[in-house]
Design a protein around this motif. Structure first.
Motif, short mmCIF file in Angstrom:
data_model
loop_
_atom_site.label_atom_id
_atom_site.label_comp_id
_atom_site.label_asym_id
_atom_site.label_seq_id
_atom_site.Cartn_x
_atom_site.Cartn_y
_atom_site.Cartn_z
N ASP A 1 -5.23 -0.45 -0.72
CA ASP A 1 -3.91 -0.07 -1.48
C ASP A 1 -3.46 1.12 -1.10
O ASP A 1 -2.52 1.76 -1.47
N ALA B 1 0.85 -1.17 -0.07
CA ALA B 1 -0.07 -0.10 0.10
C ALA B 1 0.82 1.10 -0.19
O ALA B 1 1.95 1.29 0.49
N VAL C 1 -4.46 0.87 7.12
CA VAL C 1 -4.77 0.42 5.82
C VAL C 1 -6.49 0.12 6.04
O VAL C 1 -6.92 -0.72 6.91
#
Length: 240
Positions: free
Chosen positions: A51, A20, A45
Motif C-alpha cells: 500500500d 498506494a 510498489v
C-alpha cells in the motif's frame, strides 16, 4: 532490454491507479525521459509494503554490492533482469522469492535498428494510461531501495521493434499485478506469471528523436515522446 522509461502522470493519478500512498511526500518528480544509466529513481510498489509507493534507484544492488553501490554499478549492469535466469542468477535468485515489486511507468523506449543505425521507439498504451513493469528490488538502508525491470523474449510485436536483441520488458496485465506481490507465491507460480501475465492492452510504438542517444542534450521533455518521421524507416514499410 529496457533502459529508458517515462512517467508523466501526477502523484494523485499514480496513487489512485495503484491504490498506494507515496511514502515520502516531497519525493515525487514526474519525467519524460529517465535514462537508466544515470541511476535515477523509479517509483515502486514493494512486495513488503503493497500500500506504499517508494522511490527506488534504477540499477539493482544485491547484498554483495551494498558496501559500495557506485562501484558495483561501474562493474555490473543491473537495469534489467532476464526472466529466464532470475532463479539461477547469483545477483537475483534471492530477491525473486521475496523482493518482487511493481515498477510504475506510462511509457518506455526500445531501440530499432536499420542498416546498423539505432532509432528509439516510444512505446506506451494506446490510451496513454499507467502500467506496471514486473520488477525486483533490494533495500540498501532504511527507506533506500534499488530496483530492476524484468525482461522476457519479444512477442510478435516487439520482435519487430527491438529487432536486434529481440526482448521486451514484462508489463503486467493489471489483472495480475496483485498476484505478482503475493508473499506465498512459489517458484512454479512466479514462472507462470513471467510466462503468461504480459499485458493484453494495445501498445502503440513509434520513432522519436535520436537525440535520446546523444550526450549533453536535455531529453527530459516532450522531445522524448514526440513522433519523428524518418524517410529510411518509411522505406522499409510500417512495422505494425
Amino acid at each position: 532490454m529496457c533502459y529508458s522509461t517515462t512517467l508523466r502522470k501526477t502523484k494523485e493519478e499514480v496513487e489512485e491507479r495503484f491504490r498506494a500512498r507515496l511514502q515520502i511526500e516531497l519525493e515525487y518528480t514526474p519525467f519524460y525521459h529517465m535514462n537508466g544509466f544515470t541511476h535515477g529513481n523509479l517509483y515502486i510498489v514493494p512486495m513488503e509494503y503493497p500500500d506504499e509507493l517508494v522511490p527506488a534507484m534504477w540499477g539493482y544492488v544485491p547484498p554483495f554490492g551494498m558496501d559500495d553501490p557506485d562501484a558495483f554499478h561501474k562493474r555490473y549492469n543491473t537495469l534489467n533482469a532476464k526472466s529466464e535466469t532470475v532463479f539461477s542468477s547469483n545477483t537475483y535468485k534471492h530477491s525473486i522469492h521475496d523482493k518482487r515489486c511493481l515498477i510504475v511507468a506510462d511509457g518506455f523506449h526500445e531501440p530499432h535498428h536499420v542498416n546498423k543505425v539505432s532509432y528509439p521507439y516510444f512505446c506506451h498504451y494506446k490510451d496513454d494510461s499507467l502500467f506496471a513493469f514486473a520488477g525486483l528490488y533490494s533495500e540498501l538502508d532504511d527507506d533506500l531501495y534499488s530496483c530492476t525491470i524484468i525482461t522476457m523474449p519479444a512477442n510478435e510485436q516487439f520482435v519487430h521493434i527491438h529487432n536486434e536483441k529481440k526482448r521486451q520488458p514484462l508489463i503486467l496485465d493489471e489483472h495480475w499485478e496483485e498476484d505478482w506481490l503475493l508473499p506465498d507465491l512459489h517458484e512454479p507460480g512466479i514462472k507462470e506469471l513471467m510466462k503468461s501475465a504480459f499485458t493484453t492492452k494495445e501498445i502503440e510504438a513509434y520513432p522519436v528523436s535520436r537525440d535520446l542517444y546523444k550526450r549533453g542534450i536535455d531529453t527530459n521533455n516532450k522531445l522524448a515522446i514526440a513522433k519523428k518521421d524518418y524517410p529510411e524507416l518509411n522505406e522499409q514499410g510500417s512495422l505494425f
